[in-house]
Structure formats: structure tokens, C-alpha cells
Design an enzyme around this catalytic site. Structure first.
Site, short mmCIF file in Angstrom:
data_model
loop_
_atom_site.label_atom_id
_atom_site.label_comp_id
_atom_site.label_asym_id
_atom_site.label_seq_id
_atom_site.Cartn_x
_atom_site.Cartn_y
_atom_site.Cartn_z
N SER A 102 38.50 45.10 32.41
CA SER A 102 38.28 43.66 32.51
C SER A 102 39.48 42.96 31.89
O SER A 102 40.36 43.61 31.33
CB SER A 102 37.02 43.27 31.75
OG SER A 102 37.26 43.35 30.36
N LYS A 103 39.49 41.66 31.98
CA LYS A 103 40.62 40.93 31.44
C LYS A 103 40.80 41.20 29.95
O LYS A 103 41.89 41.08 29.43
CB LYS A 103 40.42 39.43 31.67
CG LYS A 103 40.62 39.08 33.12
CD LYS A 103 40.80 37.61 33.34
CE LYS A 103 40.94 37.37 34.83
NZ LYS A 103 41.08 35.98 35.16
#
Length: 468
Positions: free
Chosen positions: A248-249
Site C-alpha cells: 500500500s502507499k
RNA sequence: GACCCUAUCGUCUAGAGGCCUAGGACAACACCCUUUCACGGUGUGAACCGGGGUUCGAAUCCCCGUGGGGUCGCCA
């Protein structure tokens, strides 16, 4: 193209809906390396048919990322939006050949069908209402509705391929439905464009992410319906975040350019990515030249790999040690400029780099270390109280007077320091540590004589006078 | 839910039936080096998911569980 080996042609085909992230970078690296390894051609293709989500900025971000990594393409970039005529031509041919057909089922009807199937815990799929079959009477097309075009997928048998990384994979045609190849507005969809492109561009090896395994049987069926050659496929497993969950980011699904921002050298990222899910015996550190020489599909791990920042850090430290001083000096300059420190001409940042390159694992750390050479630091009160004792101060005074006339070479500086030790009866750390605090604002640094030499007489004396 | 993939130290991995009392690397820890802090060097601990087979012999082959991942769009 003349000297290229036409038996190998790979491609990297990102969709420009965001930056190039670490997973995409690894896919690109492997596809690139495979082409290089076999003297083949590496194609860059931008899959921008999703007009709503594709942006020119994202295209640029992908190009920038590829360039930073040094993954040069031999052909392209091709843009799918520029190939619309060709896709429509092929759709027309398929319609005429009966390998595709018009379907008038509306989106709403499809949604209802899907909901119904999900409620029954069935796999959602098209029900074949408009699929022509010999002896079957089709409903009358409703007026005023633009139909989509569906591929007439075989109903029996299995689609199988020898995946270059996962081994043989077989999927029953019964699992597949007649997917849409052209929308109601006539624009072609992903699986269709990919197939036409891979065919037209002569792609021999499709190396892509694991998430495409389920597209492969559809694409193979399409290719076969078209009478096109079927390339070899190799599906790379995913990269998981540091914590074992999907990227994920928060942990890595960031732009590769973020790694530049964060102080990583591209060769470190490349080496790390190359080793993540691929191996050549016990080899850990290799250049791209070496990687290309060794790279093969047989030694790719078929299970997902967890990203490990600490190992990347270790490689980064390694490549920083190897890097040229002048190059590191430029990095210092660039990173300090970002913090508003512009006057990084003197001392030469390359000399500072030489001082710190084997002590840091990151370019930002390197720049942080260099910072005190350009902007006189303030040691904390605690630090001063702890180290700048009266004895230390008088030793530094002694040293200051000697430094005023000493030659500023590390050799002479070392001797000068020892003279102060002899004159005061102190041990080296008793003088060197207070000196570090005064000069750099912290009690640790590289060898103090080298620090003195790089900092230079004027600045050393100024900082000493300031503190005493 | 269905389908597909997958499973060796905390992590990345070596391993393609005997070379495995399972090797390397990161991380951890200890010691050495040292002008401080690092770097570096040496060493220690740490794993074959479970259960059944096949075989003289299985981390390696097969089956079943279980865990993990992916996919089920007129997105790509």
C-alpha cells in the site's frame, strides 16, 4: 533493430493511471533483463485506453521512473489510444468471421444478473443470451440500444500453457464466459487490445504480474481465434509490504522516484529488486551487467515475496561506498539545496562525501552529515556541559594557537593534535570529542584530523573562537 | 463463494530423491578492530506448515488439510 535477436521480444505495458511503483519496476526490470539477456527487444507500451483514469502526468511519471532506473526500451513507447483504427479493424474481422458477436444486454441487466448469481454463491458470468449457436434463434435486437461486442469463447475443453515461472497451468473453458471486447461506444477493452498489440508487435515473451494469470486463458483463446501465434507467458508473483500484507502507499506502493527522494541510489534499488524473487545461487550483490548475464526465468520464485527495507538499506550503503565522490558530492548539493542550503561550493561536497560515504546507508544521511560543514551547528547545552569542561577548553585553546599556523593536511593536523595531547597530558578522546562538539555540534564524526582538513583553517578557527 | 497460484530461519533465498547433523544474505546478539560513532572482520542463535502416501531413502514426488496471495467489470 538490425542486430536484434527476433526470437525474443518482451514488453512492459503499464497503464498510466499512477506513478511507476516498486512492483511495476520489478516487472519492468525482469522483462527488460530477459530481452537483454537474449539480445532481444524490449518494448514499452502505454495502455491508456481507460481515458477517464489515464493522465499525461502519469505517463511522464512512468517514463521518469524508467529513466531513473536506467531501463531503456528499444521500441515505443506505443500508445494504445493511437491504435484505435487497428483494434476496430480486427473487431470487424471477428464479427464477420463469427468469432465475436453483438450483445444487447444492458449494464443494468448485467448488474441484476450478477447480483442474482452472487446471491446464489455462483461465479458471476454472462449468461449467453445473445451468443449465436447453430439452431438457436436469437432474440430480436432492441432498437435504440448500442450493443457491446463479445468474444465467442470456446465452451469445452481447457486452455493450458506452460508458464515460464509457475509451470503448467490449466483452466477449463467452462470457467470462462464471453467477455466484452468492445464497449457500447465502440472502444475496445483491455484483454482485446493486449492481444492485438502482442500479436502486431511480435511479442514472444509476456512477462507480467501474477494478477494477470486469470487473463491469460482469455487472451490465448482470443489469439487462437485470430490465428495469431501464442507467446510464452511468465507470471511474476507479487511483492508484499514490509509487514507481509498487500503493498500500500504506506509501505512501498509509492513511486520509484520516492526512493530517489528518500536517498536511495538506483543501482541499489535495482540490485534489491533483482534479488527479490530471483536468485543465482548465493549471489547477493551484482551489477546490472552481471544480472543480465545471469538472468533466467527458471530461478524466479513462484510465491509472493515480502519487501525488506533493511536489506535495501544494506545494499544502498554498499553502493554508496562504491560510488564516485564527485557524484556523491552532487547528491549532497542537490539534497542540501532542497533544504535551502545553497552555498555548497566550499568545502567541496565531494570531499565531504569521501569522509562520510562508508559510514552512511542513505544519501539523505550523507547530506545531513554534510550540513554542519556549511552551516555552523549549535551544540546543545547538555552536550556542551558534558564535553566542554575547563580542561577541554584549555586544551582546545592550546590547539587553536597551534592550528593558526599549522599546515592543514591530515598528516600535519594529526601531529598537531598529538602536540596538544603532549602539552596537556590528555588522551586523544578527551580532546577530539570536545573538538567535534565545537566544530560539528556532535560528539561523533569521522577521523578528526580529516574533518579539520576538509573544514579548512578559516572555518575551524572561527568555530573554535566562537566556542572558547 | 468459485477458480487459479503458493508454502525452507523474523525477512530474501539455496535446494530439482541420497552431496542436508539444510547453505548464503539482511536483521538480531557476542567478540575483535578503533581517536569517538560508524565501516569492517570473526562468531552465535534461528527454518523444511500439518497429516497421509510413493521409495531402500523425501525439504525435494503424489494426495488431503491448513495458512497466504490473486482473479471473478462495458478497469487495466
Amino acid at each position: 533493430m538490425t542486430a536484434k535477436n527476433h526470437s525474443v521480444k518482451t514488453r512492459f505495458a503499464p497503464s498510466p493511471t499512477g506513478y511507476l511503483h516498486i512492483g511495476g519496476a520489478r516487472t519492468a526490470l525482469f522483462a527488460w533483463a530477459y530481452a537483454r539477456r537474449h539480445g532481444g527487444t524490449f518494448v514499452l507500451r502505454i495502455e491508456d485506453t481507460d481515458v477517464a483514469r489515464s493522465t499525461p502526468e502519469a505517463v511522464q511519471a512512468i517514463l521518469d521512473g524508467m529513466q531513473w532506473l536506467g531501463l531503456a526500451h528499444d521500441e515505443g513507447p506505443y500508445y494504445q489510444m493511437q491504435r484505435m483504427m487497428r483494434y476496430k479493424e480486427v473487431i470487424g474481422q471477428m464479427l464477420a468471421a463469427g468469432t465475436a458477436y453483438h450483445c444487447y444486454t444492458s449494464k443494468e441487466e448485467l448488474d441484476a444478473l450478477r447480483a442474482e448469481q452472487e446471491a446464489k454463491k455462483e461465479k458471476p458470468r454472462y449468461d449467453g443470451t445473445w451468443r449465436p449457436e447453430s439452431g438457436k434463434t436469437l432474440p430480436t435486437p432492441p432498437s435504440g440500444i448500442h450493443p457491446v461486442v463479445r468474444f465467442k469463447n470456446p465452451t469445452a475443453g481447457v486452455v493450458a500453457w506452460d508458464d515460464q515461472v509457475k509451470g503448467r497451468i490449466e483452466i477449463a473453458n467452462a470457467e470462462l464466459d464471453d467477455f466484452i471486447i468492445a464497449r457500447a461506444d465502440g472502444t475496445p477493452t483491455y484483454n482485446f487490445c493486449v492481444v492485438v498489440d502482442d500479436w502486431d508487435m511480435g511479442i514472444t515473451h509476456v512477462i507480467r504480474g501474477d494478477d494477470h494469470v486469470n487473463n491469460t486463458p482469455r487472451q490465448i483463446n482470443l489469439l487462437e481465434a485470430l490465428g495469431a501465434p501464442v507467446p510464452r507467458y511468465g507470471h511474476l508473483s507479487m511483492i508484499l509490504g514490509d509487514d507481509g500484507t498487500k503493498l500500500s502507499k504506506r509501505h512501498g506502493a509509492v513511486s520509484v522516484m520516492q526512493y530517489d527522494e528518500d536517498g536511495y541510489l538506483p543501482e541499489a534499488v535495482l540490485n534489491y529488486l533483482g534479488r527479490l524473487g530471483w536468485s543465482h545461487g548465493d549471489e547477493e550483490i551484482f551489477s546490472m551487467t552481471q544480472f543480465v548475464e545471469w538472468f533466467d526465468l527458471d530461478h524466479i520464485t513462484s510465491s509472493a515475496a515480502q519487501f525488506n527495507t533493511e536489506k535495501l538499506n544494506w545494499l544502498n550503503a554498499h553502493y554508496i561506498k562504491l560510488a564516485d565522490d564527485a557524484r556523491l558530492g552532487q547528491e549532497i548539493h542537490r539534497r542540501l539545496a532542497r533544504q535551502g542550503v545553497e552555498n555548497t561550493a566550499s568545502p567541496d561536497p565531494g570531499e565531504i562525501a569521501a569522509l562520510y560515504k562508508d559510514r552512511v546507508s542513505n544519501l539523505n544521511e550523507l547530506a545531513d552529515s554534510a550540513h554542519a560543514f556549511y552551516v555552523a551547528p549549535h551544540a546543545s547545552a547538555e552536550l556542551k556541559a558534558q564535553h566542554l569542561t575547563e580542561a577541554a577548553k584549555s586544551a582546545l585553546k592550546d590547539l587553536r594557537s597551534r592550528l593558526a599556523s599549522a599546515d592543514f593536511s591530515p598528516e600535519v593536523l594529526g601531529k598537531t593534535l598529538k602536540e596538544t595531547l603532549a602539552a596537556t597530558g590528555l588522551k586523544m578522546p578527551q580532546v577530539a570529542i570536545p573538538l567535534r562538539v565545537v566544530l560539528l555540534g556532535q560528539p561523533q564524526s569521522p577521523a578528526i584530523d580529516r574533518v579539520l582538513a576538509v573544514l579548512g583553517r578559516t572555518e575551524v578557527l572561527r568555530r573554535l573562537d566562537q566556542a572558547l
